[in-house]
Design a protein around this motif. Structure first.
Motif, PDB file in Angstrom:
ATOM      1  N   TYR A 207      21.324 103.508  39.970  1.00 33.93           N
ATOM      2  CA  TYR A 207      21.642 102.077  39.852  1.00 33.93           C
ATOM      3  C   TYR A 207      21.294 101.343  41.147  1.00 33.93           C
ATOM      4  N   TYR A 208      21.676 101.907  42.275  1.00 37.75           N
ATOM      5  CA  TYR A 208      21.375 101.271  43.561  1.00 37.75           C
ATOM      6  C   TYR A 208      19.868 101.225  43.818  1.00 37.75           C
ATOM      7  N   PHE A 209      19.144 102.288  43.452  1.00 40.67           N
ATOM      8  CA  PHE A 209      17.691 102.258  43.614  1.00 40.67           C
ATOM      9  C   PHE A 209      17.057 101.197  42.701  1.00 40.67           C
ATOM     10  N   ILE A 210      17.553 101.068  41.481  1.00 39.18           N
ATOM     11  CA  ILE A 210      17.038 100.046  40.562  1.00 39.18           C
ATOM     12  C   ILE A 210      17.307  98.657  41.124  1.00 39.18           C
ATOM     13  N   ARG A 211      18.526  98.438  41.640  1.00 39.51           N
ATOM     14  CA  ARG A 211      18.849  97.134  42.233  1.00 39.51           C
ATOM     15  C   ARG A 211      17.946  96.848  43.436  1.00 39.51           C
ATOM     16  N   THR A 212      17.641  97.871  44.231  1.00 44.57           N
ATOM     17  CA  THR A 212      16.745  97.713  45.371  1.00 44.57           C
ATOM     18  C   THR A 212      15.355  97.278  44.901  1.00 44.57           C
ATOM     19  N   ALA A 213      14.819  97.999  43.928  1.00 44.39           N
ATOM     20  CA  ALA A 213      13.467  97.709  43.432  1.00 44.39           C
ATOM     21  C   ALA A 213      13.392  96.303  42.842  1.00 44.39           C
ATOM     22  N   PHE A 214      14.366  95.937  42.018  1.00 45.21           N
ATOM     23  CA  PHE A 214      14.345  94.597  41.431  1.00 45.21           C
ATOM     24  C   PHE A 214      14.372  93.537  42.525  1.00 45.21           C
ATOM     25  N   SER A 215      15.280  93.702  43.473  1.00 47.04           N
ATOM     26  CA  SER A 215      15.401  92.702  44.540  1.00 47.04           C
ATOM     27  C   SER A 215      14.117  92.606  45.356  1.00 47.04           C
ATOM     28  N   ALA A 216      13.494  93.724  45.647  1.00 46.55           N
ATOM     29  CA  ALA A 216      12.247  93.709  46.423  1.00 46.55           C
ATOM     30  C   ALA A 216      11.146  92.964  45.661  1.00 46.55           C
TER      31      ALA A 216
END
Length: 191
Positions: A20-29
């Motif tokens: 979940y945190y990696f997905i949130r990172t990718a989306f935000s980037a």
């Protein structure tokens, strides 16, 4: 036997949280890259991006809440879902007036969402640890929201630039949290 089942459940939940945190990172980037490219040159693109950001936050919190025990166990996230949906609608309404209003809406949202994220991270700390970055992120979000509100009353560059900076910092916090959970998992495997 019960302890073994609890360990398996905890590992599964921790694995989800890391993803979940990696997905949130990718989306935000990706969102930040679009904000600094398309959003800087297209008012319509900026408007779409400014609506998508809180809408994504609502969806992400909803999915995480659903995967992490549901609404009854995750009241801070349930509240965050509602506030983020209302924020997406409020951004549309504020956009028709002026960009200062949009930045003000983001300010209120950043304060509320940050405090709710902080609450979620404190609750998760007890179970998973490695939540200090999410706690800092929640607190910093609330402070950034206060600055957005102050800046909404002054002449300024487009709101998309301010929000993109805020989103970039958030991406770093999500990445740090994902990496901390990954390191914790590696340590347990080695031990």
């Amino acid at each position: 036997m019960v302890a073994h089942h609890e360990d398996i459940t905890r590992v599964r939940e921790e694995r989800w949280l890391k993803h979940y945190y990696f997905i949130r990172t990718a989306f935000s980037a990706i969102w930040v890259a679009l904000a600094f490219s398309i959003g800087q040159h297209s008012p319509v693109g900026a408007a779409v991006l400014l609506v998508v950001y809180p809408a994504w936050d609502a969806l992400a919190n909803y999915v995480d809440m659903s995967r992490s025990g549901g609404m009854a166990e995750n009241r801070t996230q349930a509240t965050n879902v509602l506030i983020s949906v209302l924020t997406a609608v409020a951004v549309i309404m504020a956009w028709t007036v002026n960009m200062n209003g949009v930045l003000g809406v983001f300010g209120v949202w950043a304060i509320l969402a940050g405090l709710l994220q902080l609450g979620t991270a404190v609750r998760r700390w007890k179970r998973f640890g490695a939540q200090w970055a999410m706690i800092l992120s929640g607190g910093q979000s609330a402070l950034a929201g206060a600055f957005f509100i102050v800046q909404a009353h002054a002449p300024m560059p487009p709101a998309i630039a301010k929000v993109a900076g805020y989103a970039a910092v958030g991406a770093v916090y999500f990445l740090v949290s994902a990496l901390l959970l990954s390191v914790g998992q590696l340590r347990r495997k080695v031990a």
